[in-house]
Design a protein around this motif. Sequence first.
Motif, PDB file in Angstrom:
ATOM      1  N   GLN A 289       0.672  -1.141  -0.089  1.00  0.00           N
ATOM      2  CA  GLN A 289       0.073  -0.119   0.066  1.00  0.00           C
ATOM      3  C   GLN A 289       0.820   1.452  -0.135  1.00  0.00           C
ATOM      4  OE1 GLN A 289      -3.268  -0.196   2.511  1.00  0.00           O
ATOM      5  NE2 GLN A 289      -3.447  -2.314   2.511  1.00  0.00           N
ATOM      6  N   LEU A 290       1.815   1.279  -0.961  1.00  0.00           N
ATOM      7  CA  LEU A 290       2.546   2.732  -0.883  1.00  0.00           C
ATOM      8  C   LEU A 290       1.999   3.502  -1.963  1.00  0.00           C
ATOM      9  CD1 LEU A 290       6.030   0.958  -1.135  1.00  0.00           C
ATOM     10  CD2 LEU A 290       4.896   1.740   0.597  1.00  0.00           C
ATOM     11  N   ASP A 291       2.701   5.044  -2.102  1.00  0.00           N
ATOM     12  CA  ASP A 291       2.144   5.637  -2.983  1.00  0.00           C
ATOM     13  C   ASP A 291       2.670   5.379  -4.401  1.00  0.00           C
ATOM     14  OD1 ASP A 291       4.900   7.125  -2.695  1.00  0.00           O
ATOM     15  OD2 ASP A 291       4.116   8.349  -0.867  1.00  0.00           O
ATOM     16  N   ILE A 292       2.632   6.315  -5.341  1.00  0.00           N
ATOM     17  CA  ILE A 292       3.235   6.094  -6.642  1.00  0.00           C
ATOM     18  C   ILE A 292       4.623   6.440  -6.579  1.00  0.00           C
ATOM     19  CG2 ILE A 292       2.789   8.654  -7.181  1.00  0.00           C
ATOM     20  CD1 ILE A 292       2.646   5.624  -9.660  1.00  0.00           C
ATOM     21  N   VAL A 293       5.249   7.123  -5.829  1.00  0.00           N
ATOM     22  CA  VAL A 293       6.767   6.938  -5.772  1.00  0.00           C
ATOM     23  C   VAL A 293       7.422   5.821  -5.367  1.00  0.00           C
ATOM     24  CG1 VAL A 293       8.694   8.450  -5.179  1.00  0.00           C
ATOM     25  CG2 VAL A 293       6.645   9.633  -5.805  1.00  0.00           C
ATOM     26  N   GLY A 294       6.668   5.262  -4.443  1.00  0.00           N
ATOM     27  CA  GLY A 294       6.956   3.860  -3.624  1.00  0.00           C
ATOM     28  C   GLY A 294       7.000   2.910  -4.854  1.00  0.00           C
ATOM     29  N   PHE A 295       5.867   2.957  -5.693  1.00  0.00           N
ATOM     30  CA  PHE A 295       5.636   2.266  -6.785  1.00  0.00           C
ATOM     31  C   PHE A 295       7.055   2.150  -7.775  1.00  0.00           C
ATOM     32  CE2 PHE A 295       1.419  -0.062  -7.537  1.00  0.00           C
ATOM     33  CZ  PHE A 295       0.823   0.104  -6.060  1.00  0.00           C
ATOM     34  N   PHE A 296       7.301   3.496  -7.900  1.00  0.00           N
ATOM     35  CA  PHE A 296       8.516   3.633  -8.888  1.00  0.00           C
ATOM     36  C   PHE A 296       9.696   3.087  -8.409  1.00  0.00           C
ATOM     37  CE2 PHE A 296       6.912   8.016 -10.701  1.00  0.00           C
ATOM     38  CZ  PHE A 296       5.893   7.333 -11.356  1.00  0.00           C
ATOM     39  N   PHE A 297       9.985   3.239  -6.911  1.00  0.00           N
ATOM     40  CA  PHE A 297      11.132   2.635  -6.346  1.00  0.00           C
ATOM     41  C   PHE A 297      11.091   1.144  -6.379  1.00  0.00           C
ATOM     42  CE2 PHE A 297      13.111   1.351  -2.461  1.00  0.00           C
ATOM     43  CZ  PHE A 297      14.312   1.726  -2.521  1.00  0.00           C
ATOM     44  N   PHE A 298      10.176   0.395  -6.156  1.00  0.00           N
ATOM     45  CA  PHE A 298      10.280  -1.060  -6.107  1.00  0.00           C
ATOM     46  C   PHE A 298      10.270  -1.415  -7.704  1.00  0.00           C
ATOM     47  CE2 PHE A 298       8.910  -0.917  -1.804  1.00  0.00           C
ATOM     48  CZ  PHE A 298       9.704  -1.999  -1.249  1.00  0.00           C
ATOM     49  N   ALA A 299       9.554  -0.841  -8.694  1.00  0.00           N
ATOM     50  CA  ALA A 299       9.891  -1.186  -9.770  1.00  0.00           C
ATOM     51  C   ALA A 299      11.070  -1.147 -10.286  1.00  0.00           C
ATOM     52  CB  ALA A 299       8.709  -0.377 -10.690  1.00  0.00           C
ATOM     53  N   CYS A 300      11.727  -0.039 -10.030  1.00  0.00           N
ATOM     54  CA  CYS A 300      13.024   0.131 -10.541  1.00  0.00           C
ATOM     55  C   CYS A 300      14.114  -0.735  -9.911  1.00  0.00           C
ATOM     56  CB  CYS A 300      13.462   1.566 -10.378  1.00  0.00           C
ATOM     57  SG  CYS A 300      12.889   2.780 -11.632  1.00  0.00           S
ATOM     58  N   LEU A 301      13.959  -0.893  -8.517  1.00  0.00           N
ATOM     59  CA  LEU A 301      14.867  -1.851  -7.636  1.00  0.00           C
ATOM     60  C   LEU A 301      14.777  -3.227  -8.258  1.00  0.00           C
ATOM     61  CD1 LEU A 301      16.582  -2.153  -4.988  1.00  0.00           C
ATOM     62  CD2 LEU A 301      14.416  -2.825  -3.998  1.00  0.00           C
ATOM     63  N   THR A 302      13.610  -3.863  -8.586  1.00  0.00           N
ATOM     64  CA  THR A 302      13.410  -5.055  -9.108  1.00  0.00           C
ATOM     65  C   THR A 302      13.774  -5.219 -10.555  1.00  0.00           C
ATOM     66  OG1 THR A 302      11.312  -5.127  -7.612  1.00  0.00           O
ATOM     67  CG2 THR A 302      11.779  -6.936  -9.185  1.00  0.00           C
ATOM     68  N   ALA A 303      13.578  -4.327 -11.350  1.00  0.00           N
ATOM     69  CA  ALA A 303      13.902  -4.408 -12.733  1.00  0.00           C
ATOM     70  C   ALA A 303      15.280  -4.298 -13.138  1.00  0.00           C
ATOM     71  CB  ALA A 303      12.985  -3.068 -13.367  1.00  0.00           C
ATOM     72  N   VAL A 304      15.811  -3.439 -12.304  1.00  0.00           N
ATOM     73  CA  VAL A 304      17.490  -3.179 -12.684  1.00  0.00           C
ATOM     74  C   VAL A 304      18.616  -3.755 -11.664  1.00  0.00           C
ATOM     75  CG1 VAL A 304      16.912  -1.083 -13.721  1.00  0.00           C
ATOM     76  CG2 VAL A 304      17.951  -1.119 -11.870  1.00  0.00           C
ATOM     77  N   GLY A 305      18.098  -4.342 -10.559  1.00  0.00           N
ATOM     78  CA  GLY A 305      18.723  -4.962  -9.692  1.00  0.00           C
ATOM     79  C   GLY A 305      19.704  -5.851  -9.944  1.00  0.00           C
ATOM     80  N   GLY A 306      19.217  -6.820 -10.634  1.00  0.00           N
ATOM     81  CA  GLY A 306      20.028  -8.310 -11.064  1.00  0.00           C
ATOM     82  C   GLY A 306      21.213  -7.900 -12.128  1.00  0.00           C
ATOM     83  N   GLY A 307      20.549  -7.153 -13.187  1.00  0.00           N
ATOM     84  CA  GLY A 307      21.370  -6.460 -14.452  1.00  0.00           C
ATOM     85  C   GLY A 307      22.576  -5.604 -13.634  1.00  0.00           C
ATOM     86  N   THR A 308      22.250  -4.808 -12.667  1.00  0.00           N
ATOM     87  CA  THR A 308      23.044  -3.788 -12.122  1.00  0.00           C
ATOM     88  C   THR A 308      24.186  -4.775 -11.397  1.00  0.00           C
ATOM     89  OG1 THR A 308      21.387  -2.217 -11.682  1.00  0.00           O
ATOM     90  CG2 THR A 308      23.625  -1.847 -10.435  1.00  0.00           C
ATOM     91  N   LEU A 309      23.778  -5.746 -10.705  1.00  0.00           N
ATOM     92  CA  LEU A 309      25.025  -6.599 -10.038  1.00  0.00           C
ATOM     93  C   LEU A 309      25.853  -7.267 -11.020  1.00  0.00           C
ATOM     94  CD1 LEU A 309      25.969  -7.175  -7.263  1.00  0.00           C
ATOM     95  CD2 LEU A 309      24.050  -9.075  -7.150  1.00  0.00           C
ATOM     96  N   ARG A 310      25.091  -7.804 -12.049  1.00  0.00           N
ATOM     97  CA  ARG A 310      26.032  -8.292 -13.271  1.00  0.00           C
ATOM     98  C   ARG A 310      26.920  -7.324 -13.637  1.00  0.00           C
ATOM     99  NH1 ARG A 310      22.584  -8.613 -18.346  1.00  0.00           N
ATOM    100  NH2 ARG A 310      23.054  -6.458 -18.015  1.00  0.00           N
TER     101      ARG A 310
END
Lengths: 207, 207, 207
Positions: free
Chosen positions: C27-48
């Motif tokens: 139940q986050l606000d829209i910026v919280g959505f942005f945060f989790f979307a970006c973290l999940t989306a680029v987390g693995g590739g960034t670590l690579r």
Amino acid sequence: MTFFTFLDYSAVLVFALTGSLVASRAQLDIVGFFFFACLTAVGGGTLRDLLLDRHPVFWVENPAYLGVACAAALLVFLTAHLFESRYKLLLWLDAFALAIAVAAGSGVAQTLGHSAPIVVVMGVVTGCMGGLMRDVVSNEVPLVLVKGELYVTCTFAGSVATVIASELELPSTQVALACAAVTFILRAGSLALGWQLPVYKSRPPKV
Amino acid sequence: MTFFTFLDYSAVLVFALTGSLVASRAQLDIVGFFFFACLTAVGGGTLRDLLLDRHPVFWVENPAYLGVACAAALLVFLTAHLFESRYKLLLWLDAFALAIAVAAGSGVAQTLGHSAPIVVVMGVVTGCMGGLMRDVVSNEVPLVLVKGELYVTCTFAGSVATVIASELELPSTQVALACAAVTFILRAGSLALGWQLPVYKSRPPKV
Amino acid sequence: MTFFTFLDYSAVLVFALTGSLVASRAQLDIVGFFFFACLTAVGGGTLRDLLLDRHPVFWVENPAYLGVACAAALLVFLTAHLFESRYKLLLWLDAFALAIAVAAGSGVAQTLGHSAPIVVVMGVVTGCMGGLMRDVVSNEVPLVLVKGELYVTCTFAGSVATVIASELELPSTQVALACAAVTFILRAGSLALGWQLPVYKSRPPKV
């Protein structure tokens, strides 16, 4: 000492205080205080430097940052019992550190000539990630998850302020001031007055 | 094979055993054992290499480290049921791995010519961070948070021993031995005899 | 746009959807959505990219990836209430993203000329780590820990498929297809039909 160095030191100092308060809540010994102070203080900036391939990492180049963080830890270890509500103190110090760190993070990315989206992301990363590491490692509820409060949103708005103020060609100290002010005012308004954005409602189906 | 390579292999092996024990407590399949063995085994050293911009990362350069970790995982998968108290075994293996990893981490930083504070930090990072990643990902209570035990403190003291022994111009094998001995003795004393530093007391106000 | 760029975009898009679903559960606000979307989306590739010292990191070079992730977040913010079981949706989207990300991660490592074990590890890292960061930060049970399901195993098998298909000198699009198919079929079989490997049994002694 450049202006951004000064900002980095200030953010390190205040984040170290919040890390130490978390260590006090977990009843750790003095080295545990050092650990959480340093993790919180340099976590966000370290991630920024790794992502931007900016070597040596700021505290590897200049370990005095770690000295500042450990001094803050010692101070809290000796005095934290004087404060009645350490969690409230933690929240307000965190708000203050957040404002400085966002200004430092987005400012550095700006100075390195990165595009607007990267400036915004680096502001958010430098602001949020040290505190997030502190909360994940210490099993506190991450502040980014607290319902009905602005947190990531403040760092996002502050970073956008950096971009806009730079577009207006303000000098870099004023850019940083604008960014920190926007971040802090939003966070303070959320803590003190309950400001928030509409959140996603609807009972979350857990299966 | 240099002496530090040997230390790295030993730390990888023993940390992989602890990661596999955690996987056994979580009742994972063999690939889950591989995952936790590798995460724990190379986590701290990888962070050290990234922070010091030391590329290729040690296991990217030489994937045999991962082979060692997976072999340890297989061994535990086949034999862990033979041990009555896997948690106690985990704690003692972790203490052993900690001692080796701190010696390897601080020794590498020393060899690269870093200043004393960075040597100390790299010892702590290499020692604590692999186990911390293991505990955070597996939802175990992080060993750095366990009340009334020395943990970060041991890695800190061991790293300081590295710095002092190097100042005395001992050969690098003796430096590593001194560091590992200090780390292990403190940790063992804490586990077996309850050694601890004064901790921050006072009931933590949770609001 | 090269084929691997296309894969990266697709993985970012679908992982961002899963991150946004987690934000909706919190139940986050829209910026919280942005945060989790970006973290999940680029987390693995960034670590690579960090592990392989591949700079600039893919989304620092091309911030359009973040735009895609934020668009996915906005979509979920506006429509997630339409779905009856968001957790099931999350699992299946995650399975789909996993398959693409493993293909992208192992494919990139292959293209850079790394050895087979590193190709396998990079497939696993790119596949699992973004989702793992999402789950750790949001206090969800990490999917890598769910008992009696294949998860890391799927990424492992998919990465091995990349290695084998490359040995057979298939063109890179077919290599990626083979990898994604193996990963997805195993994960889907586990979710829908209960496929699993033998797990480590025996009551875990908790003391």
